[in-house]
Design a protein around this motif. Structure first.
Motif, mmCIF file in Angstrom:
data_model
loop_
_atom_site.group_PDB
_atom_site.id
_atom_site.type_symbol
_atom_site.label_atom_id
_atom_site.label_comp_id
_atom_site.label_asym_id
_atom_site.label_seq_id
_atom_site.Cartn_x
_atom_site.Cartn_y
_atom_site.Cartn_z
ATOM 1 N N LYS A 268 -1.843 36.732 -88.954
ATOM 2 C CA LYS A 268 -2.451 37.363 -87.777
ATOM 3 C C LYS A 268 -3.922 37.010 -87.623
ATOM 4 C CE LYS A 268 0.882 41.152 -87.822
ATOM 5 N NZ LYS A 268 1.160 42.568 -88.159
ATOM 6 N N ALA B 223 0.573 42.367 -82.283
ATOM 7 C CA ALA B 223 0.390 40.928 -82.503
ATOM 8 C C ALA B 223 1.305 40.120 -81.598
ATOM 9 C CB ALA B 223 0.651 40.589 -83.962
ATOM 10 N N SER C 229 1.941 38.951 -92.331
ATOM 11 C CA SER C 229 0.872 39.421 -91.452
ATOM 12 C C SER C 229 -0.462 38.757 -91.729
ATOM 13 C CB SER C 229 0.725 40.943 -91.585
ATOM 14 O OG SER C 229 1.881 41.597 -91.087
#
Length: 724
Positions: free
Chosen positions: A400, A455, A397
């Motif tokens: 992101k 996302a 992540s």
């Protein structure tokens, strides 16, 4: 029909025609008129007298040709030697290659290559020191002209008649020529070059100059070159203060330095030293009475610890340091960006991480790309593989950052609303780590709770190409597949590259190039035109800071929150294989990675666990700040998908005394108490002081809130509660 200009020409023509009629036959005999004077007889004696003179001229001519050939051959040999072993450098004191890396404050922290020191002056050394080398290496050094015919003949006779170890006939001048300019190949061509360079050195240098350069560069084992470095390394003293026994031991090492180094073969070095002393006596360079009083030398290690040959940071910066220093033919020092205080803090934070089998990496840099600290694993001695720069792992992540940057560029804001609900893109159906879906939420909330479906939905809306472009703009150069799954960080990159991307946000310009040298390398015109820095738009920059602070202070990375404004993002890959936290505060950008080298899963590992706590531990030491007092999330608030226990963070690990930070305080009426390594140390107050504190209410210490006040490690009880 032919015409002739005169009767004479006609007669000649008729004569020629007559000859032609013979068809190649010899002309008829010419009759000599009786009145014609007779020709003199052939003088055989005169002809014979001239024959020796012609032969002498032939011999002289061949001699001149031979001399000319030798001159041409000599010129060719000098030219060949000048190319293969430049004689222009023969008058410079040669030294083995060595490069010393300096921290940003100018202090050395690592050395790569040979251990060397200042050169010595043979004329200023004690006679017994130089005599020890002359006796065992070259007794006729003061009298020969670079080569020693007697020594060569002796070595040849020994090698032919003896079945033992071969002897060499090289002089000290030849050894200097070989060490300075040539390789160790045992070929006739190399030997010829060695002799020629020896003659050259003898012609241009004095005997003391040759001996000085030889002693300053000869190898003594243990990666030590030169007499001064060897005396310091083995005996912790200057060469001017060496005893006869110590000088004899060092002179004896030259024959087989690696085999006879006294640090590993003291007895062999002492036996060889006795041979050197005997050679000094035999060469009449030492009296027998003095030789009888020579005591075996003892190795006295230098009190100052030697510089390490390698560290994670040194290995990474060395190629750039070599380019900066140019061709390393001598000792060179290069100043780097390493901050020794921050490096020590990084190593302490890694050591206190409480890891079991998992590995860890940490990179700290300034927003302009200057790397100030680097840890590439739990132990460099156990594994020099640099996981901060060499390992290519999925960022999870933490990727992101680029997804939301593309969203902000497309006109979205942190207050824009996105659906946090399941989605299918082609055959891919991402899921949130905690299995919860909140429906419509803001981008700020989605980024803070690290919503996977949000996302993926953003990537679908703005396009994969724009997400890739955002990553490229922030300096990511590794391959990124053109597919929507990159939203969850499925493309691999190094921790250093990812940290530099976050540094671009902190610096408000992109790209940020990580560097380890204090002086940035010179860039060409093409690189300047094609790789210029671009400013991050003010509004765009503020929006990215908004998202990063939400994640680090109230979201999945809240375990990293500091008492100052904190920005960052967690990352956890599939099956908990990799866990990261990357963020910045007060001008320091830091990335932390935890995982296994074999990419196997780690139960309970997450970016909001161990990486976030290691990040906070380091930042507290680096910035001199405390941990933030973050309230525990409400029942209906987001649940940290990275909140599972970090690898190795078990009850047994917490109770390990080596992992408990030192705690020091005072118990009213009793005295000071200190907890270190699981042991309590009481220091009682004097009786009168205890009585005064009991009687004076203002002197009584208020009760401590152990549930809220962080200890020196920066943790409070909520850390353990949130990580359950």
């Amino acid at each position: 029909m032919r015409f002739f200009s005169s009767d004479r020409d006609a007669d000649s023509r008729q004569a020629d025609d007559a000859l032609e009629l013979t068809h190649g036959m010899p002309p008829p005999e010419r009759r000599i008129d009786p009145g014609y004077p007779p020709q003199p007889p052939f003088d055989y004696e005169r002809y014979a007298a001239r024959l020796p003179t012609a032969r002498r001229r032939t011999v002289t001519r061949w001699i001149m040709r031979g001399v000319a050939g030798l001159i041409v051959l000599f010129v060719f040999a000098v030219g060949w030697l000048a190319v293969t072993a430049p004689l222009s450098k023969s008058l410079q004191p040669p030294t083995p290659p060595s490069i010393t890396l300096l921290s940003d404050d100018g202090r050395p922290f690592a050395r790569r290559g040979a251990v060397i020191d200042a050169p010595v002056d043979a004329a200023k050394l004690p006679k017994n020191v130089t005599n020890a080398f002359l006796a065992i290496e070259d007794r006729r050094f003061r009298s020969h002209w670079g080569i020693d015919p007697r020594g060569i003949a002796r070595a040849f006779f020994h090698n032919v008649t003896s079945k033992g170890r071969d002897q060499g006939g090289s002089t000290i001048t030849q050894q200097l020529a070989k060490n300075a300019f040539l390789d160790s190949d045992r070929t006739a061509a190399r030997k010829i070059r060695e002799v020629m360079i020896a003659f050259w050195l003898e012609a241009w240098l004095t005997k003391d100059q040759i001996l000085s350069r030889y002693l300053s560069n000869v190898y003594f084992g243990d990666n030590v070159y030169g007499l001064r470095a060897a005396a310091r390394h083995y005996f912790a003293r200057k060469p001017e203060n060496l005893s006869i026994g110590q000088a004899a031991m060092l002179a004896g090492l030259v024959k087989a330095p690696s085999k006879l180094a006294p640090t590993t073969n003291l007895q062999g070095a002492r036996d060889r030293a006795r041979l050197v002393v005997a050679a000094m006596v035999d060469a009449k360079l030492l009296d027998k009475d003095e030789a009888a009083g020579v005591r075996p030398a003892r190795v006295v290690p230098e009190a100052k610890a030697p510089l390490p040959n390698g560290t994670y940071f040194a290995d990474w910066v060395l190629p750039a340091a070599r380019d900066h220093a140019g061709e390393i033919a001598t000792e060179s020092t290069v100043r780097t960006t390493l901050d020794r205080r921050l490096q020590a803090a990084a190593e302490r934070a890694v050591k206190r991480a409480g890891l079991k089998q998992a590995q860890i990496a940490l990179v700290a840099m300034r927003p302009d790309g200057r790397v100030v600290a680097m840890v590439g694993g739990r132990s460099y001695a156990a594994s020099p593989f640099n996981r901060a720069t060499q390992a290519q792992r999925q960022p999870g992540s933490a990727f992101k950052l680029f997804v939301y940057l593309a969203a902000m560029r497309s006109g979205m804001t942190p207050d824009s609303v996105i659906d946090d609900k399941p989605i299918t893109i082609a055959n891919w159906s991402p899921k949130n780590a905690d299995g919860r879906y909140l429906g419509p939420i803001t981008l700020r909330q989605a980024f803070a709770r690290s919503s996977n479906v949000a996302a993926a939905r953003i990537t679908q809306q703005v396009g994969v190409a724009k997400v890739i472009q955002a990553a490229r703009d922030l300096g990511v150069s590794t391959p990124i597949p053109n597919e929507a799954t990159i939203a969850l960080g499925t493309s691999s990159m190094s921790l250093l590259e990812l940290t530099a991307a976050y540094a671009a946000v902190a610096a408000e310009q992109y790209p940020v190039r990580p560097r380890g040298l204090e002086d940035p390398p010179e860039r060409g015109v093409l690189a300047t035109l094609t790789d210029r820095s671009h400013a991050l738009d003010g509004t765009l920059h503020d929006e990215m800071l908004d998202l990063l602070s939400a994640s680090a202070e109230t979201g999945t990375g809240r375990a990293a929150a500091l008492s100052v404004k904190t920005y960052g993002k967690t990352g956890t890959t599939q099956d908990n294989r990799d866990a990261l936290f990357v963020g910045f505060a007060n001008g320091l950008v830091v990335g932390v990675w935890v995982g296994n080298d074999d990419n196997t899963p780690n139960a309970g590992l997450s970016g909001g666990g161990v990486p976030a706590r290691v990040w906070r531990d380091f930042m507290q030491q680096a910035l001199g700040v405390g941990a933030a007092q973050v309230a525990a999330p409400a029942e209906d608030e987001m649940v940290d998908p990275d909140a599972a226990n970090g690898i190795g963070e078990t009850l047994e690990n917490f109770l390990d005394p080596s992992n408990i930070p030192p705690v020091e305080g005072e118990i009213p009426g009793i005295g000071r108490v200190r907890l270190r390594n699981g042991e309590l140390d009481f220091q009682s107050n004097p009786p009168d002081e205890r009585d005064r504190r009991r009687s004076d209410p203002e002197e009584r210490a208020p009760p401590r809130d152990f549930g809220r006040e962080p200890d020196r490690g920066g943790r409070d009880y909520r850390d353990y509660q949130d990580d359950r």
